[in-house]
Scaffold this active site. Structure first.
Site, PDB file in Angstrom:
ATOM      1  N   ASP A 179     -30.048  33.470 -84.948  1.00 25.87           N
ATOM      2  CA  ASP A 179     -29.661  34.094 -83.683  1.00 25.87           C
ATOM      3  C   ASP A 179     -29.752  35.616 -83.751  1.00 25.87           C
ATOM      4  OD1 ASP A 179     -28.947  31.507 -82.812  1.00 25.87           O
ATOM      5  OD2 ASP A 179     -26.931  31.734 -83.612  1.00 25.87           O
ATOM      6  N   GLY A 259     -19.422  22.414 -81.371  1.00 29.45           N
ATOM      7  CA  GLY A 259     -19.262  21.382 -80.361  1.00 29.45           C
ATOM      8  C   GLY A 259     -18.104  21.597 -79.412  1.00 29.45           C
ATOM      9  N   ASN A 298     -19.736  27.598 -71.125  1.00 28.59           N
ATOM     10  CA  ASN A 298     -19.287  27.803 -72.498  1.00 28.59           C
ATOM     11  C   ASN A 298     -19.640  29.230 -72.889  1.00 28.59           C
ATOM     12  OD1 ASN A 298     -18.335  27.373 -75.089  1.00 28.59           O
ATOM     13  ND2 ASN A 298     -20.235  26.424 -75.807  1.00 28.59           N
ATOM     14  N   SER A 318     -24.016  27.858 -72.968  1.00 27.92           N
ATOM     15  CA  SER A 318     -24.527  26.848 -73.885  1.00 27.92           C
ATOM     16  C   SER A 318     -24.093  25.482 -73.400  1.00 27.92           C
ATOM     17  CB  SER A 318     -23.971  27.101 -75.290  1.00 27.92           C
ATOM     18  OG  SER A 318     -24.338  26.074 -76.173  1.00 27.92           O
ATOM     19  N   TRP A 320     -22.951  22.333 -71.429  1.00 26.91           N
ATOM     20  CA  TRP A 320     -22.117  22.181 -70.251  1.00 26.91           C
ATOM     21  C   TRP A 320     -22.958  22.311 -68.989  1.00 26.91           C
ATOM     22  CZ3 TRP A 320     -20.069  22.650 -74.871  1.00 26.91           C
ATOM     23  CH2 TRP A 320     -18.897  21.927 -75.120  1.00 26.91           C
ATOM     24  N   GLU A 352     -29.316  26.951 -74.124  1.00 28.30           N
ATOM     25  CA  GLU A 352     -28.494  28.052 -74.614  1.00 28.30           C
ATOM     26  C   GLU A 352     -29.403  29.236 -74.953  1.00 28.30           C
ATOM     27  OE1 GLU A 352     -26.388  26.261 -77.801  1.00 28.30           O
ATOM     28  OE2 GLU A 352     -28.141  25.945 -79.055  1.00 28.30           O
ATOM     29  N   HIS A 422     -33.739  32.026 -79.719  1.00 24.09           N
ATOM     30  CA  HIS A 422     -33.007  33.265 -79.508  1.00 24.09           C
ATOM     31  C   HIS A 422     -33.961  34.451 -79.346  1.00 24.09           C
ATOM     32  CE1 HIS A 422     -28.602  33.559 -79.371  1.00 24.09           C
ATOM     33  NE2 HIS A 422     -28.898  34.848 -79.198  1.00 24.09           N
TER      34      HIS A 422
END
Length: 945
Positions: A179, A259, A298, A318, A320, A352, A422
């Site tokens: 990331d 999670g 999130n 991310s 959801w 995400e 990313h």
């Protein structure tokens, strides 16, 4: 060239043909350069074959007189035992003004075909031919010297590559990263922040060599609010991003647990990123936004964007319900309107790592689909949409809304670069640099920093590829020429010398096969040559996969009797198949390729599409291959029996023109730079790293003697276990002693070690090729300095034969025989054109037109063919054979010489009207064959692509 006595240029004697009274052949040989056709220059060889049927009375007087002379001339030659059948070399394509006269001297670079004909007629016979009518020689010369026949056209082999095939930059140092943040500069250094304990910092002075810069927070120590907000937080900060605004560097970071939706994004700032500067230090400002169970979002993976108007935005999210955006206060760095809910921008079940970027009138939203953090099983892929507003709606290239699972695939797994994710963009001058992370499939899925140049299409979409390739030439073993994706010979699989082809992989059809790394299956194009011995169906050219449910295969003959490619991630019932209309031929060479384009995939045979399927969404990387075989199946099917050669695997989709040209190329060609078009590797992916004080023109790269001018190429071009040939087309100026045409190797302190080099002038006034990678230098002087000469140079290093040969303008200039260490000893660190490795050589004065590197040894025939063809042309020596009978003549040429067409012309009726011979060519017994019935008039024949 060769003479009518059957002696070739090497002095070999060709086998004589038999003469009888009913068919009287006369061979008259000349080179002919055709006018441009479909953008290709054509070099052809004409063979003049005439027949005289003694019993026929239907001939015109003119034809009868001509044939009477031909018969008398043939009888004269036969009595002198001068009629023999020499080899015929076909060279193609052939660019303008590159003909070498038959004498083979460098002084005759522009000799016309007529000079070649006259030279054959006057100088290559054993004695004068007083019986030859001068009008016939004049007619032949006139026929060969027509102005239209001396015109050629430059060929750009892989022009369809475009400029979007960007390579992963060769980063070194501390590359472990997950990331990575946007790259940012401070006090002449580049910084990136990554996931990890304390928020790790990576720092570089040049963007390419990276080292550790410590952490923002002490490892094991985190702001107190983090565990209060996220009770399961373990001290590992996720996915930071950075922006410089109002005199401060703001770093936003994620606090979460695996999670969980209980997450937060925090902020820390510093007035400088340079620890040596006054004021360096990090101040934490607490949470910017938090999420709790039941929220639609999130709060992880912040992506910062400072608009040119001064407005500061943050995208995040991310899983959801997807990706959201909020506006931040540039002064405080906190939310501008915390009472307003975030705005949703994109959705997918797995989404995400968002990033926002503006170019022109559009904002571009990059997001990740798929799963991360599973090493080489990760399925991350980067997708993109754009909008005229940072608040959306964002739509992909097909108009799909990113809120409705839209998103154009921008970057996905390719080769060793599994699960790229990313994305972030750093703009520097006119260049956009894309940073990302990937899981290295060659190092057990370790997460690493990646970087590549970002391009933009004409309609304004970002485009880049992790442009890589693996090339198995099978000249020594199964290692990749670039030494990245090395394969292994299994169960006694070996190599076999093949006339006209070098060496090839031989598999016996019982238990022999080759393995290649799992990363090789993450490809878009596979191409290879094969000569199948036949046998049972379901043998495999290749089979990449993971058992009998996930595989990509190519078989010469499936159960329906056809050449087939198949891809599946769900077993045979889910196969996507491409069936050619025929089986792969037995006993003959043929070229096969499979290319996966966007939403389409094509199977090629000898450069021609034979099976196409549209709306194909499955691509090879998605099968997550673990066992990749050449010659063996994932199933208990028969093993492959036959030869394989020149297996090329690319990370990008090659187009139809590129596939066809792969079928035309020399099988060992690994890298080709036609500097008259662009500085890219047009065969491999070792693209030019830097052009320094060098000008690119339509003539080539111009080195004008400016101090510090050079071209940097990737290292390792000649670091290989097999023979290597280095070829250049160059026009030298007047050089100082010690100037370098090229030098490949390593630096040890300030000295060059383990190198190959070529000097157009030494202090002794000679030109020199040298190698020094075993402790002892071997300088090979090849004659006087090459000042102010246009030269074709070929340097062939063959450790297996213990030979080094240097050719100039097609002629052997120097042969060294002795110990030639393995080329694996050649340094792989650097490769320069126009300078020495330490940079202490005088500047080069030259125009470099083309540079080629071969993963094999060029033969004298091949060197001569390339010299005659000139730069920008893929030359191929082809031996044309013929057999006569009372009914006609059988013409044959090698099966690997694909796309040649046989044409004929009647020299009495027409002097320049070539027509395709109206008889089908058949692939049989390792050759293309055409049977031409005995014509009623004399004929010229030629082969042409």
């Amino acid at each position: 060239m060769f003479d009518l006595c059957g002696r070739t240029d090497e002095g070999h004697t060709a086998r004589p043909g038999r003469i009888d009274h009913s068919i009287t052949p006369l061979c008259f040989v000349a080179f002919r350069v055709g006018p441009p056709t479909s953008g290709l220059a054509k070099a052809t060889i004409c063979r003049f074959l005439s027949w005289r049927n003694v019993a026929s009375a239907a001939w015109s007087n003119a034809a009868a007189n001509a044939l009477s002379w031909l018969l008398a001339f043939t009888t004269f030659l036969r009595r002198k035992r001068w009629i023999e059948v020499p080899k015929v070399t076909v060279v193609l394509p052939w660019a303008k003004n590159t003909h070498r006269a038959a004498r083979g001297t460098a002084a005759h670079n522009d000799g016309p075909p007529a000079a070649a004909a006259q030279y054959i007629a006057e100088n290559r016979m054993r004695r004068p031919l007083p019986c030859v009518p001068q009008r016939m020689l004049h007619r032949a010369q006139k026929l060969l010297s027509r102005r239209a026949w001396t015109h050629g056209v430059h060929v750009a082999w892989f022009a369809s590559m475009g400029c979007t095939a960007m390579s992963q930059e060769p980063l070194t140092g501390t590359l472990s990263a997950h990331d990575p943040s946007t790259m940012i500069q401070c006090n002449g250094r580049y910084y990136i922040f990554t996931t990890g304990r304390g928020i790790p910092i990576r720092v570089s002075i040049d963007k390419f060599r990276w080292s550790s810069g410590g952490t923002i927070f002490p490892v094991g120590s985190a702001p107190g609010w983090t565990t209060n907000a996220v009770p399961l937080f373990d001290g590992t900060f996720w996915a930071p991003d950075v922006v410089y605004v109002n005199g401060r560097y703001l770093v936003y970071y994620s606090v979460s647990s695996w999670g969980s939706q209980v997450s937060a994004i925090g902020l820390v700032s510093s007035p400088t990123l340079d620890p040596s500067q006054p004021g360096y230090g990090w101040t934490d400002h607490g949470p910017v936004i938090q999420s709790r169970v039941g929220d639609p979002y999130n709060c992880i993976d912040p992506g910062l964007f400072l608009d040119e108007t001064g407005r500061l935005w943050m995208v995040f999210g991310s899983y959801w319900q997807g990706i959201y955006i909020v506006e931040l206060d540039p002064q405080s760095g906190m939310r501008m309107r915390p009472q307003e809910p975030p705005i949703r921008l994109a959705y997918n079940e797995q989404i995400e790592a968002a990033y926002l970027y503006r170019r022109g009138p559009y904002y571009y939203l990059f997001v990740n689909w798929g799963t991360c953090c599973a090493g080489i099983d990760s399925t991350y892929q980067i997708r993109v949409g754009r909008s005229p507003s940072p608040l959306g709606p964002f739509r992909d290239r097909n108009g799909g809304n990113l809120l409705q699972r839209g998103g154009h695939v921008f970057l996905e797994s390719s080769g060793r670069y599994v699960g790229p994710g990313h994305a972030a963009i750093y703009r520097e001058g006119e260049n956009d640099w894309l940073t990302f992370h990937y899981y290295d499939a060659l190092e057990n899925g370790a997460a690493k920093l990646g970087m590549t140049r970002l391009d933009w299409t004409a309609d304004g979409w970002p485009a880049t590829l992790l442009d890589w390739n693996a090339f198995y030439s099978f000249e020594h073993d199964a290692r990749d020429h670039g030494r990245v994706y090395d394969g292994s010979l299994r169960n006694g699989a070996g190599l076999q010398t093949v006339p006209g082809r070098g060496r090839a992989l031989r598999l016996d059809g019982t238990s022999q096969f080759v393995t290649v790394p799992p990363a090789v299956a993450n490809a878009r194009t596979v191409a290879f040559w094969a000569r199948w011995d036949g046998g049972e169906s379901w043998q495999r050219f290749l089979d990449f996969g993971a058992g009998t449910t996930r595989y990509f295969l190519l078989t010469p003959r499936a159960d329906n009797g056809r050449l087939r490619a198949a891809l599946t991630s769900s077993g045979p019932s889910g196969e996507v198949r491409w069936d050619a209309p025929f089986a792969f031929p037995t006993g003959s060479w043929a070229h096969v390729a499979m290319s996966f384009e966007e939403q389409r995939a094509v199977l090629y045979f000898n450069g021609v599409p034979v099976a196409i399927r549209s709306n194909v969404s499955l691509v090879p990387w998605q099968i997550l291959a673990r066992s990749n075989y050449l010659g063996l199946s994932q199933w208990p099917d028969p093993a492959y029996r036959g030869l394989l050669d020149s297996v090329r695997i690319y990370g990008r989709s090659l187009g139809a023109d590129e596939i066809r040209r792969l079928a035309w190329l020399h099988p060992a060609l690994a890298h080709a730079y036609d500097f008259r078009t662009h500085p890219r590797d047009q065969v491999g992916t070792a693209h030019v790293r830097a052009l320094v004080h060098v000008h690119q023109t339509a003539e080539g790269l111009v080195f004008d003697g400016q101090t510090g001018s050079y071209v940097e190429l990737p290292g390792g071009l000649a670091t290989a276990p097999h023979p290597v040939s280095v070829e250049c087309f160059v026009r030298f100026g007047t050089n100082l002693a010690g100037a370098r045409l090229f030098e490949f190797g390593d630096l040890q302190g300030s000295s060059a070690v383990r190198f190959l080099q070529f000097l157009p002038r030494t202090s002794a006034g000679t030109a020199r090729f040298s190698f020094n990678y075993s402790g002892t230098a071997v300088p090979l002087d090849i004659g006087p300095a090459l000042d102010n000469q246009t030269v074709h140079i070929v340097c062939v290093l063959d450790p297996l034969a213990g030979q080094v040969a240097v050719y100039t303008n097609g002629l052997l200039a120097r042969l060294y025989e002795g110990t030639v260490p393995s080329l694996l000893g050649v340094g792989s660190g650097r490769a320069y054109v126009g300078r020495s490795l330490p940079g202490d050589s005088p500047p080069l004065q030259a125009v470099l037109q083309e540079l080629r590197i071969y993963a094999g040894r060029l033969s004298p025939d091949e060197v001569r063919a390339n010299a005659r063809a000139g730069p920008g042309a893929a030359a191929l020596p082809v031996h044309l054979q013929w057999e006569r009978s009372p009914e006609g003549i059988q013409l044959r040429w090698p099966s690997y010489a694909v796309d040649f067409q046989l044409e004929s012309m009647n020299p009495i009726i027409s002097q320049n009207e070539w027509r395709r011979v109206p008889y089908s060519q058949v692939l049989r017994q390792d050759a293309w064959e055409v049977f031409v019935p005995a014509p009623g008039l004399p004929q010229f024949f030629r082969l042409r692509r």
